[in-house]
Motif scaffolding. Structure first.
Motif, PDB file in Angstrom:
ATOM      1  N   GLY A  11      10.055 112.813  49.426  1.00  0.00           N
ATOM      2  CA  GLY A  11       8.785 112.852  50.156  1.00  0.00           C
ATOM      3  C   GLY A  11       8.193 114.241  50.249  1.00  0.00           C
ATOM      4  N   TYR A  12       9.051 115.235  50.429  1.00  0.00           N
ATOM      5  CA  TYR A  12       8.603 116.620  50.596  1.00  0.00           C
ATOM      6  C   TYR A  12       7.792 117.100  49.390  1.00  0.00           C
ATOM      7  CZ  TYR A  12       8.896 121.723  51.086  1.00  0.00           C
ATOM      8  OH  TYR A  12       8.595 123.061  51.174  1.00  0.00           O
ATOM      9  N   GLN A  13       8.170 116.646  48.199  1.00  0.00           N
ATOM     10  CA  GLN A  13       7.511 117.142  46.986  1.00  0.00           C
ATOM     11  C   GLN A  13       6.057 116.711  46.889  1.00  0.00           C
ATOM     12  OE1 GLN A  13      10.094 117.267  43.267  1.00  0.00           O
ATOM     13  NE2 GLN A  13      11.439 116.116  44.628  1.00  0.00           N
ATOM     14  N   PHE A  14       5.694 115.623  47.566  1.00  0.00           N
ATOM     15  CA  PHE A  14       4.283 115.223  47.566  1.00  0.00           C
ATOM     16  C   PHE A  14       3.431 116.198  48.366  1.00  0.00           C
ATOM     17  CE2 PHE A  14       6.291 110.979  46.833  1.00  0.00           C
ATOM     18  CZ  PHE A  14       5.755 110.771  45.579  1.00  0.00           C
ATOM     19  N   LEU A  15       4.058 116.969  49.254  1.00  0.00           N
ATOM     20  CA  LEU A  15       3.346 117.956  50.057  1.00  0.00           C
ATOM     21  C   LEU A  15       3.381 119.340  49.426  1.00  0.00           C
ATOM     22  CD1 LEU A  15       4.582 117.004  53.651  1.00  0.00           C
ATOM     23  CD2 LEU A  15       2.486 116.267  52.497  1.00  0.00           C
ATOM     24  N   ASN A  16       4.538 119.761  48.945  1.00  0.00           N
ATOM     25  CA  ASN A  16       4.710 121.152  48.528  1.00  0.00           C
ATOM     26  C   ASN A  16       5.393 121.312  47.185  1.00  0.00           C
ATOM     27  OD1 ASN A  16       3.616 122.145  51.049  1.00  0.00           O
ATOM     28  ND2 ASN A  16       5.540 121.532  51.995  1.00  0.00           N
ATOM     29  N   GLY A  17       5.451 120.254  46.400  1.00  0.00           N
ATOM     30  CA  GLY A  17       6.023 120.365  45.063  1.00  0.00           C
ATOM     31  C   GLY A  17       4.972 120.816  44.057  1.00  0.00           C
ATOM     32  N   CYS A  18       5.163 120.446  42.803  1.00  0.00           N
ATOM     33  CA  CYS A  18       4.228 120.863  41.745  1.00  0.00           C
ATOM     34  C   CYS A  18       2.906 120.103  41.786  1.00  0.00           C
ATOM     35  CB  CYS A  18       4.869 120.631  40.367  1.00  0.00           C
ATOM     36  SG  CYS A  18       6.149 121.800  39.971  1.00  0.00           S
ATOM     37  N   ASN A  19       2.919 118.939  42.411  1.00  0.00           N
ATOM     38  CA  ASN A  19       1.736 118.075  42.351  1.00  0.00           C
ATOM     39  C   ASN A  19       1.338 117.625  43.758  1.00  0.00           C
ATOM     40  OD1 ASN A  19      -0.257 116.707  40.849  1.00  0.00           O
ATOM     41  ND2 ASN A  19       0.905 114.798  40.913  1.00  0.00           N
ATOM     42  N   PRO A  20       0.926 118.571  44.608  1.00  0.00           N
ATOM     43  CA  PRO A  20       0.659 118.234  46.014  1.00  0.00           C
ATOM     44  C   PRO A  20      -0.736 117.675  46.245  1.00  0.00           C
ATOM     45  CG  PRO A  20       0.370 120.586  45.679  1.00  0.00           C
ATOM     46  CD  PRO A  20       0.750 120.014  44.334  1.00  0.00           C
ATOM     47  N   VAL A  21      -1.276 116.968  45.237  1.00  0.00           N
ATOM     48  CA  VAL A  21      -2.691 116.573  45.274  1.00  0.00           C
ATOM     49  C   VAL A  21      -2.914 115.068  45.201  1.00  0.00           C
ATOM     50  CG1 VAL A  21      -3.368 118.766  44.209  1.00  0.00           C
ATOM     51  CG2 VAL A  21      -2.962 116.781  42.759  1.00  0.00           C
ATOM     52  N   VAL A  22      -1.849 114.268  45.199  1.00  0.00           N
ATOM     53  CA  VAL A  22      -2.050 112.819  45.060  1.00  0.00           C
ATOM     54  C   VAL A  22      -1.817 112.061  46.360  1.00  0.00           C
ATOM     55  CG1 VAL A  22      -1.618 112.661  42.582  1.00  0.00           C
ATOM     56  CG2 VAL A  22       0.302 112.523  44.159  1.00  0.00           C
ATOM     57  N   ILE A  23      -1.026 112.603  47.259  1.00  0.00           N
ATOM     58  CA  ILE A  23      -0.759 111.908  48.520  1.00  0.00           C
ATOM     59  C   ILE A  23      -2.034 111.841  49.349  1.00  0.00           C
ATOM     60  CG2 ILE A  23       0.037 114.059  49.637  1.00  0.00           C
ATOM     61  CD1 ILE A  23       1.948 112.317  51.300  1.00  0.00           C
ATOM     62  N   LYS A  24      -2.262 110.698  49.963  1.00  0.00           N
ATOM     63  CA  LYS A  24      -3.414 110.565  50.853  1.00  0.00           C
ATOM     64  C   LYS A  24      -3.066 109.623  52.003  1.00  0.00           C
ATOM     65  CE  LYS A  24      -5.674 106.990  48.033  1.00  0.00           C
ATOM     66  NZ  LYS A  24      -6.905 106.655  47.278  1.00  0.00           N
ATOM     67  N   PHE A 333       3.443 127.533  38.749  1.00  0.00           N
ATOM     68  CA  PHE A 333       4.612 128.410  38.785  1.00  0.00           C
ATOM     69  C   PHE A 333       5.839 127.805  39.463  1.00  0.00           C
ATOM     70  CE2 PHE A 333       1.114 131.347  37.973  1.00  0.00           C
ATOM     71  CZ  PHE A 333       1.612 131.975  36.841  1.00  0.00           C
ATOM     72  N   GLY A 334       5.705 126.640  40.075  1.00  0.00           N
ATOM     73  CA  GLY A 334       6.884 125.982  40.646  1.00  0.00           C
ATOM     74  C   GLY A 334       7.560 125.029  39.685  1.00  0.00           C
ATOM     75  N   GLN A 335       7.098 124.970  38.437  1.00  0.00           N
ATOM     76  CA  GLN A 335       7.588 123.938  37.531  1.00  0.00           C
ATOM     77  C   GLN A 335       9.085 124.055  37.221  1.00  0.00           C
ATOM     78  OE1 GLN A 335       4.905 122.332  34.350  1.00  0.00           O
ATOM     79  NE2 GLN A 335       3.776 124.211  34.774  1.00  0.00           N
ATOM     80  N   TYR A 336       9.547 125.272  36.999  1.00  0.00           N
ATOM     81  CA  TYR A 336      10.976 125.406  36.691  1.00  0.00           C
ATOM     82  C   TYR A 336      11.813 125.031  37.916  1.00  0.00           C
ATOM     83  CZ  TYR A 336      15.318 127.161  34.718  1.00  0.00           C
ATOM     84  OH  TYR A 336      16.609 127.244  34.248  1.00  0.00           O
ATOM     85  N   ASP A 337      11.342 125.424  39.112  1.00  0.00           N
ATOM     86  CA  ASP A 337      12.070 125.076  40.340  1.00  0.00           C
ATOM     87  C   ASP A 337      12.241 123.567  40.493  1.00  0.00           C
ATOM     88  OD1 ASP A 337      12.250 127.717  41.036  1.00  0.00           O
ATOM     89  OD2 ASP A 337      10.574 127.680  42.450  1.00  0.00           O
ATOM     90  N   TRP A 338      11.160 122.825  40.266  1.00  0.00           N
ATOM     91  CA  TRP A 338      11.186 121.391  40.561  1.00  0.00           C
ATOM     92  C   TRP A 338      11.520 120.516  39.352  1.00  0.00           C
ATOM     93  CZ3 TRP A 338      11.611 120.164  45.379  1.00  0.00           C
ATOM     94  CH2 TRP A 338      11.041 120.974  46.368  1.00  0.00           C
ATOM     95  N   TYR A 339      11.242 121.010  38.152  1.00  0.00           N
ATOM     96  CA  TYR A 339      11.355 120.153  36.971  1.00  0.00           C
ATOM     97  C   TYR A 339      12.563 120.443  36.092  1.00  0.00           C
ATOM     98  CZ  TYR A 339       6.514 118.565  37.763  1.00  0.00           C
ATOM     99  OH  TYR A 339       5.375 118.012  38.285  1.00  0.00           O
ATOM    100  N   SER A 340      13.284 121.533  36.360  1.00  0.00           N
ATOM    101  CA  SER A 340      14.388 121.861  35.452  1.00  0.00           C
ATOM    102  C   SER A 340      15.585 120.926  35.651  1.00  0.00           C
ATOM    103  CB  SER A 340      14.818 123.319  35.617  1.00  0.00           C
ATOM    104  OG  SER A 340      15.162 123.595  36.960  1.00  0.00           O
ATOM    105  N   TRP A 341      15.667 120.290  36.817  1.00  0.00           N
ATOM    106  CA  TRP A 341      16.684 119.244  37.000  1.00  0.00           C
ATOM    107  C   TRP A 341      16.055 117.929  36.550  1.00  0.00           C
ATOM    108  CZ3 TRP A 341      21.458 118.239  36.879  1.00  0.00           C
ATOM    109  CH2 TRP A 341      22.004 117.076  37.440  1.00  0.00           C
ATOM    110  N   ILE A 342      16.419 117.487  35.350  1.00  0.00           N
ATOM    111  CA  ILE A 342      15.702 116.419  34.642  1.00  0.00           C
ATOM    112  C   ILE A 342      15.528 115.128  35.464  1.00  0.00           C
ATOM    113  CG2 ILE A 342      15.621 115.022  32.533  1.00  0.00           C
ATOM    114  CD1 ILE A 342      15.246 118.021  32.018  1.00  0.00           C
TER     115      ILE A 342
END
Length: 451
Positions: A11-24, A333-342
């Protein structure tokens, strides 16, 4: 890697992950997503029904409807790949944390499209969340990142070069914020999104699906959707007290206001009245070029064809500068942080989404995730995209001195001071946090889309 299975981290990633723009905010449960109170009442903490929680503003939704009908990658005939268009219902619990409470992996409800719940078998629930994360990755890379920062900034850059002479103050203002953008986009067309590029090698939307997805994404690309406060409000997320941990929103507001203040100062230095703006044929040609050629005069885009007031010009230029700097930094710039764990962001899926419960186990999940080769391409791409350049120029840094006039230099200095204060406030906020959020900190925001 240690926490990716947890509902809180999801849930946290919808707020502060790489894509924080879809939750409404969800004001009404959609008919196509028939979640009932009986399904989720065990997840609700306030002794209220689902309908009451929705009315109280505690229910949120993400919907990847735009992925419906996108052709999955088939560039490798030996391996079938799959895309889903899921929906996820999220609940703000008593601790104001966002938790998933229901997931449907397709847009059409039915027996073969079950609603997965946290109370299901653990691997059923985990696999459903993995499918949402994969859909979020496709949406992020194609629409949030590529279309809405890289490509739209190029639209403004091309129009600027075509319509504004180098001595024009708006040219001087924008020049640092389109630095290297056309070059990096050219490189992307040659290596990333081209035939046999990295998208084709690693992503479910490669092989042409990414083109379809961006074409659909353009239909929601309005000018107002580039104005940060407007889009936050449109998603019902503008109340800080309701979601106190939405740091992307809070930091974005501060950077937007500081940027708008600076841009407005510059605009008012050179335009002494609204009439002088209206009579400036070059700036009006620039505005019209963006709408008529960049956005192809699409009726839905709502880009202005002319500007009548200095306030309108200030907002327009702020949207350009903010998109190229802060918005790109936030989603890049958060992509490696959030996406490197496949498993937290599968670039493709090798099995179709489950059409019933009780089928998922560890092996099912392993065979659904990308293979080693695609994972390697994905990993290399997100690592490269997350790197800052050695010669990076950060927001507020203008060493080329396009402007020589004293009033503008004073405005720049005020802007820099504001940005330093924002960076310090973000640093203070992050102290002691296990999950600090720095993606919108001005000292980590490059001036332009350059990677």
């Amino acid at each position: 890697m240690k926490h990716w299975k947890e509902d809180f981290m999801f849930g946290y990633q919808f707020l502060n992950g790489c894509n924080p723009v879809v939750i409404k905010k969800c004001t009404k449960i959609p008919e196509k997503f028939p979640v009932t109170d009986e399904m989720v009442n065990v997840s609700l903490e306030r002794e209220m029904t689902l309908e009451e929680e929705t009315e109280a503003g505690n229910i949120y939704i993400v919907d990847y409807e735009v992925l419906e009908g996108i052709t999955a990658n088939c560039t490798d005939p030996c391996t079938l790949q799959y895309i889903a268009a899921p929906m996820c219902l999220l609940y703000k619990n008593a601790q104001k944390k966002i938790m998933p409470i229901a997931i449907q992996l397709g847009q059409t409800p039915g027996e073969d499209n079950p609603i997965f719940l946290p109370t299901d078998a653990k691997y059923d629930w985990l696999l459903a969340k993995i499918w949402v994360r994969s859909a979020d990755f496709q949406y992020h890379q194609n629409i949030t990142h590529l279309l809405r920062t890289h490509l739209i900034t190029e639209v403004f850059a091309i129009a600027m070069y075509r319509q504004l002479p180098a001595v024009h103050p708006v040219y001087k203002l924008l020049m640092p914020h389109i630095r290297f953008t056309i070059a990096i986009n050219t490189k992307a067309r040659e290596q990333l999104i081209c035939e046999c590029g990295i998208f084709d090698k690693a992503n479910a939307t490669g092989g042409g699906g990414h083109v379809q997805l961006i074409q659909k994404g353009v239909k929601s690309l309005t000018f107002r959707s580039l104005c940060f406060p407007d889009i936050i409000k449109a998603r019902g997320l503008d109340n800080k007290e309701e979601l106190p941990t939405y740091f992307y929103r809070d930091d974005g507001y501060m950077v937007w206001e500081a940027t708008k203040s600076f841009v407005s100062d510059v605009v008012h230095i050179y335009y002494t009245s609204d009439e002088t703006l209206q009579e400036d044929e070059e700036i009006q040609a620039f505005i019209k070029d963006v709408c008529s050629f960049g956005m192809q005069d699409f009726d839905h885009c709502e880009f202005p064809k002319s500007l009548k007031t200095r306030e309108d010009l200030s907002e327009y230029l702020t949207a350009i500068v903010f998109t190229a700097s802060a918005q790109h930094a936030a989603v890049n710039f958060g992509q490696y942080d959030w996406y490197s764990w496949i498993p937290n962001a599968p670039s493709t899926m090798r099995r179709p989404p489950p059409n019933k419960k009780g089928v998922a186990d560890v092996n099912w999940i392993i065979h659904s995730l990308p293979d080693r080769g695609r994972s390697s391409w994905h990993l290399g791409a997100v690592w490269a995209l997350s790197q800052y350049q050695e010669c990076e120029l950060y927001l507020g840094s203008y060493p080329d001195e396009h402007f020589t006039e004293k009033p503008v230099k004073e405005a720049m200095e005020r802007f820099r001071k504001q940005l330093v204060e924002i960076s310090l406030s973000i640093k203070t906020r992050n102290e002691g946090k296990k999950l600090p959020y720095y993606n919108m900190s001005p000292d980590k925001i490059p001036n332009s889309v350059a990677v």
